[in-house]
Design a protein around this motif. Sequence first.
Motif, PDB file in Angstrom:
ATOM      1  N   VAL A   1      85.304 -47.851 111.033  1.00 43.65           N
ATOM      2  CA  VAL A   1      86.359 -47.140 110.309  1.00 43.65           C
ATOM      3  C   VAL A   1      87.259 -46.415 111.296  1.00 43.65           C
ATOM      4  O   VAL A   1      88.490 -46.472 111.199  1.00 43.65           O
ATOM      5  N   THR A   2      86.638 -45.756 112.271  1.00 47.45           N
ATOM      6  CA  THR A   2      87.410 -45.050 113.303  1.00 47.45           C
ATOM      7  C   THR A   2      88.227 -46.039 114.131  1.00 47.45           C
ATOM      8  O   THR A   2      89.404 -45.798 114.420  1.00 47.45           O
TER       9      THR A   2
ATOM     10  N   ASN B   1      89.291 -49.041 113.240  1.00 47.53           N
ATOM     11  CA  ASN B   1      90.373 -49.582 112.411  1.00 47.53           C
ATOM     12  C   ASN B   1      91.519 -48.589 112.289  1.00 47.53           C
ATOM     13  O   ASN B   1      92.687 -48.974 112.328  1.00 47.53           O
ATOM     14  N   ARG B   2      91.190 -47.318 112.117  1.00 45.12           N
ATOM     15  CA  ARG B   2      92.227 -46.284 112.025  1.00 45.12           C
ATOM     16  C   ARG B   2      93.013 -46.210 113.324  1.00 45.12           C
ATOM     17  O   ARG B   2      94.240 -46.144 113.320  1.00 45.12           O
ATOM     18  N   ARG B   3      92.320 -46.239 114.457  1.00 46.09           N
ATOM     19  CA  ARG B   3      92.997 -46.191 115.765  1.00 46.09           C
ATOM     20  C   ARG B   3      93.887 -47.412 115.966  1.00 46.09           C
ATOM     21  O   ARG B   3      94.997 -47.293 116.489  1.00 46.09           O
TER      22      ARG B   3
ATOM     23  N   ARG C   1      95.305 -49.174 113.587  1.00 39.69           N
ATOM     24  CA  ARG C   1      96.463 -48.993 112.700  1.00 39.69           C
ATOM     25  C   ARG C   1      97.460 -48.014 113.303  1.00 39.69           C
ATOM     26  O   ARG C   1      98.664 -48.244 113.292  1.00 39.69           O
ATOM     27  N   GLU C   2      96.960 -46.908 113.835  1.00 38.56           N
ATOM     28  CA  GLU C   2      97.836 -45.907 114.445  1.00 38.56           C
ATOM     29  C   GLU C   2      98.555 -46.485 115.652  1.00 38.56           C
ATOM     30  O   GLU C   2      99.738 -46.224 115.864  1.00 38.56           O
TER      31      GLU C   2
END
Length: 193
Positions: A3-4, A6-8, A10-11
């Motif tokens: 999850v972390t 994927n967020r990174r 995306r960012e």
Amino acid sequence: MSVTRNRRERERAQRHDLILAVARELAEAEGWEAVTTRRLAERVEYSQPVLYSHFKGKDAIVAAVAEEGFAELAESLRHARQAAGGREPVTGLRALCRAYLRFAVDHPALYQAMFVMPTPLKFASEETPAALRSAFDAFVEALPEETAEREARAELLWAALHGISALSATGRVPARGEETRLELLIEGIALGA
């Protein structure tokens, strides 16, 4: 953990897109000479090292913008041809040519990144990015399948339209002769025997 990550990711993708969008805005407003890594870093509110983590420098940014431009051009050409409809291929070809000239006028800085500024993008090679190939294929597809030397005629058509765009942008050919030039181009190069 994923999850972390994927967020990174995306960012990071969002930062990448933001850098390109701001570069394009700045180039359209003030020209490519105004686009510097320092100025971009200020505008996107990230440090220059963050900017360099996405792009090696201005040339890489220009190349990425150019690649985006080719994808947009391909879409514009295909859309114009489809919107023209008609049973005669020349109708779609005419619409494609007009769309190309309009694209050059509507997006001068983008067009400059695509065709004038030096980039490492390779044309007519195995390393040609998909967006460039797609734009070229739009020209090929606009010509009737039975056209002799179809790819060569597509190259000539693109080259001639580029020449018309460049000469029109600098005022070296009058706007009043555009339709005549297009008809001669379509009949002579694209569909001529």
